[in-house]
Write a protein that holds these residues in place. Structure first.
Motif, PDB file in Angstrom:
ATOM      1  N   ILE A 145       0.856  -1.189   0.000  1.00  0.00           N
ATOM      2  CA  ILE A 145       0.000   0.000   0.000  1.00  0.00           C
ATOM      3  C   ILE A 145       0.887   1.232   0.000  1.00  0.00           C
ATOM      4  O   ILE A 145       1.619   1.479   0.945  1.00  0.00           O
ATOM      5  N   ARG A 146       0.837   1.969  -1.096  1.00  0.00           N
ATOM      6  CA  ARG A 146       1.665   3.174  -1.252  1.00  0.00           C
ATOM      7  C   ARG A 146       1.148   4.301  -0.375  1.00  0.00           C
ATOM      8  O   ARG A 146      -0.056   4.487  -0.249  1.00  0.00           O
ATOM      9  N   LEU A 147       2.083   5.060   0.187  1.00  0.00           N
ATOM     10  CA  LEU A 147       1.697   6.193   1.023  1.00  0.00           C
ATOM     11  C   LEU A 147       0.989   7.267   0.210  1.00  0.00           C
ATOM     12  O   LEU A 147      -0.107   7.688   0.548  1.00  0.00           O
ATOM     13  N   PHE A 148       1.586   7.704  -0.880  1.00  0.00           N
ATOM     14  CA  PHE A 148       1.017   8.826  -1.622  1.00  0.00           C
ATOM     15  C   PHE A 148       0.340   8.446  -2.925  1.00  0.00           C
ATOM     16  O   PHE A 148      -0.419   9.224  -3.455  1.00  0.00           O
ATOM     17  N   GLY A 149       0.584   7.284  -3.462  1.00  0.00           N
ATOM     18  CA  GLY A 149      -0.057   6.891  -4.720  1.00  0.00           C
ATOM     19  C   GLY A 149       0.307   7.844  -5.830  1.00  0.00           C
ATOM     20  O   GLY A 149       1.404   8.410  -5.851  1.00  0.00           O
ATOM     21  N   ASN A 150      -0.608   8.067  -6.743  1.00  0.00           N
ATOM     22  CA  ASN A 150      -0.389   8.988  -7.857  1.00  0.00           C
ATOM     23  C   ASN A 150      -1.024  10.324  -7.524  1.00  0.00           C
ATOM     24  O   ASN A 150      -2.241  10.426  -7.423  1.00  0.00           O
ATOM     25  N   ALA A 151      -0.188  11.326  -7.354  1.00  0.00           N
ATOM     26  CA  ALA A 151      -0.686  12.668  -7.037  1.00  0.00           C
ATOM     27  C   ALA A 151      -1.073  13.384  -8.322  1.00  0.00           C
ATOM     28  O   ALA A 151      -0.506  13.137  -9.378  1.00  0.00           O
ATOM     29  N   ASN A 152      -2.025  14.293  -8.213  1.00  0.00           N
ATOM     30  CA  ASN A 152      -2.439  15.054  -9.384  1.00  0.00           C
ATOM     31  C   ASN A 152      -1.706  16.388  -9.505  1.00  0.00           C
ATOM     32  O   ASN A 152      -1.907  17.117 -10.449  1.00  0.00           O
ATOM     33  N   GLN A 153      -0.837  16.671  -8.500  1.00  0.00           N
ATOM     34  CA  GLN A 153      -0.069  17.917  -8.529  1.00  0.00           C
ATOM     35  C   GLN A 153       1.133  17.783  -7.613  1.00  0.00           C
ATOM     36  O   GLN A 153       1.156  16.949  -6.719  1.00  0.00           O
ATOM     37  N   ALA A 154       2.114  18.620  -7.825  1.00  0.00           N
ATOM     38  CA  ALA A 154       3.283  18.648  -6.949  1.00  0.00           C
ATOM     39  C   ALA A 154       2.943  19.444  -5.688  1.00  0.00           C
ATOM     40  O   ALA A 154       2.212  20.432  -5.750  1.00  0.00           O
ATOM     41  N   ILE A 155       3.454  18.992  -4.570  1.00  0.00           N
ATOM     42  CA  ILE A 155       3.323  19.731  -3.313  1.00  0.00           C
ATOM     43  C   ILE A 155       4.738  20.044  -2.856  1.00  0.00           C
ATOM     44  O   ILE A 155       5.506  19.139  -2.528  1.00  0.00           O
ATOM     45  N   LYS A 156       5.087  21.309  -2.855  1.00  0.00           N
ATOM     46  CA  LYS A 156       6.438  21.713  -2.495  1.00  0.00           C
ATOM     47  C   LYS A 156       6.587  21.769  -0.985  1.00  0.00           C
ATOM     48  O   LYS A 156       5.745  22.349  -0.294  1.00  0.00           O
ATOM     49  N   LEU A 157       7.667  21.167  -0.490  1.00  0.00           N
ATOM     50  CA  LEU A 157       7.908  21.078   0.940  1.00  0.00           C
ATOM     51  C   LEU A 157       9.268  21.673   1.283  1.00  0.00           C
ATOM     52  O   LEU A 157      10.140  21.792   0.427  1.00  0.00           O
ATOM     53  N   ARG A 158       9.427  22.012   2.565  1.00  0.00           N
ATOM     54  CA  ARG A 158      10.708  22.498   3.081  1.00  0.00           C
ATOM     55  C   ARG A 158      11.131  21.568   4.216  1.00  0.00           C
ATOM     56  O   ARG A 158      10.354  21.322   5.146  1.00  0.00           O
ATOM     57  N   LEU A 159      12.347  21.065   4.127  1.00  0.00           N
ATOM     58  CA  LEU A 159      12.859  20.168   5.158  1.00  0.00           C
ATOM     59  C   LEU A 159      13.190  20.958   6.413  1.00  0.00           C
ATOM     60  O   LEU A 159      13.936  21.927   6.372  1.00  0.00           O
ATOM     61  N   LEU A 160      12.609  20.547   7.556  1.00  0.00           N
ATOM     62  CA  LEU A 160      12.869  21.199   8.836  1.00  0.00           C
ATOM     63  C   LEU A 160      13.927  20.464   9.648  1.00  0.00           C
ATOM     64  O   LEU A 160      14.743  21.083  10.317  1.00  0.00           O
ATOM     65  N   LYS A 161      13.868  19.118   9.603  1.00  0.00           N
ATOM     66  CA  LYS A 161      14.740  18.352  10.484  1.00  0.00           C
ATOM     67  C   LYS A 161      14.871  16.918   9.998  1.00  0.00           C
ATOM     68  O   LYS A 161      13.942  16.379   9.401  1.00  0.00           O
TER      69      LYS A 161
END
Length: 176
Positions: A145-161
Motif C-alpha cells: 500500500i503506497r503512502l502517496f499513490g499517484n498525485a495530481n499535482q506537486a506539493i512543495k515542501l521544506r525540510l525542517l529536520k
C-alpha cells in the motif's frame, strides 16, 4: 486554526503496509540503542487523531486489541460502516476533506492524520497537510500500500529536520 500533521512510517520504496496489509516490518533494524522517542515529542502538540476504518480495525484487532492506544486524544474514524461512537472515538461518514476543514476551526491543539493511505491521499491532493513527519524504515517491500499513490499535482515542501536511529530516518517537512 489547528495544524494538520501526518505522522507515519514507510518503507524505503514508499509503502506503509506490505501486500497483505501487514506492518510487522516497522521496528527497523531492531537494535535501538539510541532510545529516540519522536512519538512522545510529536503528540505533545496533538489532541485529535483522524484515521480511516482499515487503520482503526488493524489497531483494535492486531496491533493493540486489549487497549485503545490513543486514549489521550479524541479520535475520528472515517468510515461507511455504521458504528456507535463513544466519548473518545467518533465514527463519521464524512469526506476526510470536509472533516478536516471542520475540525481545524475548533479550539485546541493539532490534528494527527494517522492513516490510511486513501485518507492521506485525499488530504494531500487538497494540500491540507501542514506538516509531514515521515519515518523511513530500512526495508524495500517491492509492493503493498503506497503512502502517496499517484498525485495530481506537486506539493512543495521544506525540510525542517532529520534524525536517524535504529536504522530509521525521520524526515520532517512543512509546506512551502
Amino acid at each position: 486554526m489547528k495544524k494538520i500533521s501526518l505522522f507515519i512510517a514507510m518503507s524505503l520504496d514508499g509503502y506503509i503496509a506490505d501486500s497483505k496489509g501487514s506492518v510487522d516490518w516497522l521496528p527497523g533494524q531492531g537494535d535501538d540503542d539510541d532510545n529516540v522517542d519522536a512519538y512522545s515529542k510529536f503528540v505533545k502538540n496533538i489532541d485529535t487523531v483522524v484515521m480511516g476504518w482499515n487503520t482503526y480495525h488493524q489497531i483494535v484487532t492486531e496491533l493493540s486489541p486489549d487497549e485503545w492506544v490513543y486514549q489521550d486524544f479524541i479520535t475520528y474514524v472515517v468510515t461507511h460502516n455504521p458504528k456507535e461512537s463513544s466519548d473518545k472515538i467518533h465514527f463519521v461518514n464524512e469526506s476526510p476533506v470536509n472533516l478536516i476543514k471542520r475540525l481545524r476551526e475548533e479550539n485546541g491543539k493539532g490534528i494527527w492524520i494517522c492513516g490510511g493511505a486513501n485518507l492521506i491521499q485525499q488530504l494531500a491532493r487538497e494540500d491540507m497537510i501542514d506538516c509531514y513527519y515521515i519515518t523511513i524504515i530500512p526495508i524495500i517491500l517491492g509492493s503493498g500500500i503506497r503512502l502517496f499513490g499517484n498525485a495530481n499535482q506537486a506539493i512543495k515542501l521544506r525540510l525542517l529536520k532529520t534524525q536517524s536511529y535504529n536504522g530509521m530516518t525521520d524526515l520532517i517537512y512543512i509546506r512551502r
